[in-house]
Write an enzyme that holds these catalytic residues in place. Structure first.
Site, PDB file in Angstrom:
ATOM      1  N   ASP A 133       0.870  -1.173   0.000  1.00 13.38           N
ATOM      2  CA  ASP A 133       0.000   0.000   0.000  1.00 13.38           C
ATOM      3  C   ASP A 133       0.920   1.240   0.000  1.00 13.38           C
ATOM      4  OD1 ASP A 133      -2.293   1.708   0.582  1.00 13.38           O
ATOM      5  OD2 ASP A 133      -1.471   1.804   2.618  1.00 13.38           O
TER       6      ASP A 133
ATOM      7  N   ASP B 248      -0.308   5.125   0.946  1.00  8.52           N
ATOM      8  CA  ASP B 248      -0.580   6.127   1.984  1.00  8.52           C
ATOM      9  C   ASP B 248      -0.641   5.490   3.354  1.00  8.52           C
ATOM     10  OD1 ASP B 248      -0.879   8.574   0.410  1.00  8.52           O
ATOM     11  OD2 ASP B 248      -2.456   7.423  -0.565  1.00  8.52           O
TER      12      ASP B 248
ATOM     13  N   GLY C 286      -9.636  10.600  -2.708  1.00  6.92           N
ATOM     14  CA  GLY C 286      -9.776  12.035  -2.443  1.00  6.92           C
ATOM     15  C   GLY C 286     -11.069  12.635  -2.966  1.00  6.92           C
ATOM     16  N   LYS C 287     -11.454  12.294  -4.176  1.00  6.04           N
ATOM     17  CA  LYS C 287     -12.712  12.846  -4.731  1.00  6.04           C
ATOM     18  C   LYS C 287     -13.893  12.384  -3.889  1.00  6.04           C
ATOM     19  CE  LYS C 287     -11.994  11.188  -8.936  1.00  6.04           C
ATOM     20  NZ  LYS C 287     -10.550  10.901  -8.922  1.00  6.04           N
TER      21      LYS C 287
ATOM     22  N   ARG D 159     -13.810  11.506  -0.850  1.00  6.53           N
ATOM     23  CA  ARG D 159     -13.729  12.156   0.469  1.00  6.53           C
ATOM     24  C   ARG D 159     -14.340  13.550   0.402  1.00  6.53           C
ATOM     25  NH1 ARG D 159      -8.119  10.933   1.751  1.00  6.53           N
ATOM     26  NH2 ARG D 159      -8.954   8.828   1.956  1.00  6.53           N
TER      27      ARG D 159
ATOM     28  N   ARG E  95      -8.393  17.896  -8.561  1.00  2.00           N
ATOM     29  CA  ARG E  95      -7.251  18.154  -9.456  1.00  2.00           C
ATOM     30  C   ARG E  95      -6.306  19.175  -8.819  1.00  2.00           C
ATOM     31  NH1 ARG E  95     -11.084  17.485 -13.471  1.00  2.00           N
ATOM     32  NH2 ARG E  95     -11.589  19.698 -13.598  1.00  2.00           N
TER      33      ARG E  95
ATOM     34  N   LYS F 119      -6.059  19.786  -5.639  1.00  2.00           N
ATOM     35  CA  LYS F 119      -5.447  19.108  -4.472  1.00  2.00           C
ATOM     36  C   LYS F 119      -4.245  18.274  -4.901  1.00  2.00           C
ATOM     37  CE  LYS F 119      -4.898  15.221  -2.040  1.00  2.00           C
ATOM     38  NZ  LYS F 119      -4.719  13.808  -2.400  1.00  2.00           N
TER      39      LYS F 119
ATOM     40  N   THR G 211      -5.066   3.264  -3.417  1.00  2.00           N
ATOM     41  CA  THR G 211      -6.227   4.067  -3.805  1.00  2.00           C
ATOM     42  C   THR G 211      -5.810   5.401  -4.413  1.00  2.00           C
ATOM     43  OG1 THR G 211      -7.543   3.067  -2.082  1.00  2.00           O
ATOM     44  CG2 THR G 211      -8.183   5.257  -2.754  1.00  2.00           C
TER      45      THR G 211
ATOM     46  N   ASN H  55       0.723  10.685  -7.647  1.00  2.00           N
ATOM     47  CA  ASN H  55       1.164  10.816  -6.250  1.00  2.00           C
ATOM     48  C   ASN H  55       2.185   9.729  -5.899  1.00  2.00           C
ATOM     49  OD1 ASN H  55      -0.817  12.762  -6.155  1.00  2.00           O
ATOM     50  ND2 ASN H  55      -2.220  11.582  -4.866  1.00  2.00           N
TER      51      ASN H  55
HETATM   52  C1  XBP Z   1      -5.403   6.200   0.944  1.00  5.87           C
HETATM   53  C2  XBP Z   1      -6.425   7.100   0.419  1.00  5.87           C
HETATM   54  C3  XBP Z   1      -6.078   8.064  -0.636  1.00  5.87           C
HETATM   55  C4  XBP Z   1      -5.429   9.341  -0.218  1.00  5.87           C
HETATM   56  C5  XBP Z   1      -5.738  10.432  -1.210  1.00  5.87           C
HETATM   57  O1  XBP Z   1      -5.162   5.239  -0.012  1.00  5.87           O
HETATM   58  O2  XBP Z   1      -7.567   6.970   0.763  1.00  5.87           O
HETATM   59  O3  XBP Z   1      -7.302   8.402  -1.184  1.00  5.87           O
HETATM   60  O4  XBP Z   1      -5.936   9.736   1.053  1.00  5.87           O
HETATM   61  O5  XBP Z   1      -5.414  10.104  -2.494  1.00  5.87           O
HETATM   62  P1  XBP Z   1      -4.071   4.047   0.146  1.00  5.87           P
HETATM   63  P2  XBP Z   1      -6.193  10.825  -3.721  1.00  5.87           P
HETATM   64  O6  XBP Z   1      -3.756   3.871   1.591  1.00  5.87           O
HETATM   65  O7  XBP Z   1      -4.779   2.885  -0.485  1.00  5.87           O
HETATM   66  O8  XBP Z   1      -2.891   4.475  -0.653  1.00  5.87           O
HETATM   67  O9  XBP Z   1      -6.603  12.187  -3.258  1.00  5.87           O
HETATM   68  O10 XBP Z   1      -5.198  10.895  -4.844  1.00  5.87           O
HETATM   69  O11 XBP Z   1      -7.409   9.999  -4.072  1.00  5.87           O
HETATM   70 MG    MG Z   2      -3.040   3.094   3.372  1.00  7.22          MG
END
Ligand code: XBP
Ligand code: MG
Length: 258
Positions: A10, A12, A54-55, A57, A80, A82, A120, A125
């Site tokens: 993963d 994030d 993110g979208k 969210r 975009r 963000k 995700t 990123n």
């Molecule tokens: C974590 C998430 C991501 C980030 C934001 O995903 O939920 O959505 O918070 O990314 P993971 P975006 O732990 O699976 O990497 O704003 O680009 O959607």
């Molecule tokens: Mg994660």
């Protein structure tokens, strides 16, 4: 020779602590730029993290606040912006990899282990994080980067792990996944992965990680051992390939791979 062929990471919260001081301020910068008075503080963002993507969210926040989607409050356009702010943070080198991540990636690479990502977050990123974390060429170490909107359903749905497995051409039992959150564990489990390691962070500590056989506070470095919250590390003081081999053999009874 190990009983598994690939590590699937993963991003994030797992490769790096991106959420509180990376994604969150980038969302807030996008809102300010659009002259919106929305500010996601640490606690509010923690609650919003239950929604992956993110979208999605932003949409959830607008629903909670009963804000209508219009040209000024368009989740896709805000997202975009963000992403632009977030990528700029990464390019300034503000978000380092978590302890033990590069150590484990190096060990895996030297052992010929295949590496993949199932996340995700937006693909840009991921590649920017890997490019600016101080290890030249790190992006190319990953054979598969499955990320973002390439699948219909984000975590906790299995789709992104299923895609990563199919791009690797491997079965779930041939891989070990490393995650940080309940949604991530649910996604990996739903795709059939059982050899799971969870590295918690401030936002995810205390979540229910279901059947994950090992939960640690970090992967660990020599001299800075991983603290085990659930499961066993055996004779290792950090999460290395030998520890993952023991974990894998514990999850899959002898002969299961033959
Ligand atoms: C974590 C998430 C991501 C980030 C934001 O995903 O939920 O959505 O918070 O990314 P993971 P975006 O732990 O699976 O990497 O704003 O680009 O959607
Ligand atoms: Mg994660």
């Amino acid at each position: 020779m190990y009983a598994f062929k690939a590590l699937i990471f993963d991003v994030d919260g797992t490769l790096a602590d991106t959420e509180r001081d990376g994604h969150r301020p980038a969302f807030n910068a996008a809102f300010a730029e659009a002259n919106l008075d929305w500010v996601w503080d640490v606690a509010r963002y923690g609650r919003l993290l239950a929604v992956t993507g993110g979208k999605e969210r932003i949409r959830r926040f607008m629903e909670e606040e009963r804000i209508a989607v219009d040209a000024h409050c368009d989740p896709a356009a805000l997202h975009r912006a963000k992403t632009r702010h977030y990528v700029a943070r990464l390019e300034r080198g503000e978000i380092p990899l978590r302890p033990g991540v590069l150590r484990l990636l190096r060990e895996a690479r030297e052992a010929g282990m295949r590496l993949a990502i199932a996340t995700t977050t937006t693909p840009e990123n991921v590649t920017t994080l890997l490019e600016y974390c101080g290890e030249p060429g790190l992006t190319d170490w990953f054979e598969v980067i499955a990320a973002g909107d390439v699948v219909e359903h984000k975590k906790p749905a299995p789709d992104i792990y299923t895609l990563a497995l199919s791009q690797l051409g491997l079965e779930a039992h041939e891989c070990v996944a490393i995650e940080d959150s309940d949604n991530g564990v649910r996604s990996a489990s739903a795709a059939g992965l059982k050899a799971l390691v969870v590295t918690v962070n401030d936002y995810t500590v205390g979540q229910d990680f279901g059947a994950a056989p090992l939960v640690v506070d970090q992967l660990g470095e020599p001299g800075a051992p991983a603290r085990v919250l659930c499961g066993r590390l055996g004779s290792s003081s950090l999460v290395d390939l030998d520890a993952l081999e023991r974990l894998h053999r514990g999850v899959y009874p002898r002969g299961a791979l033959e």
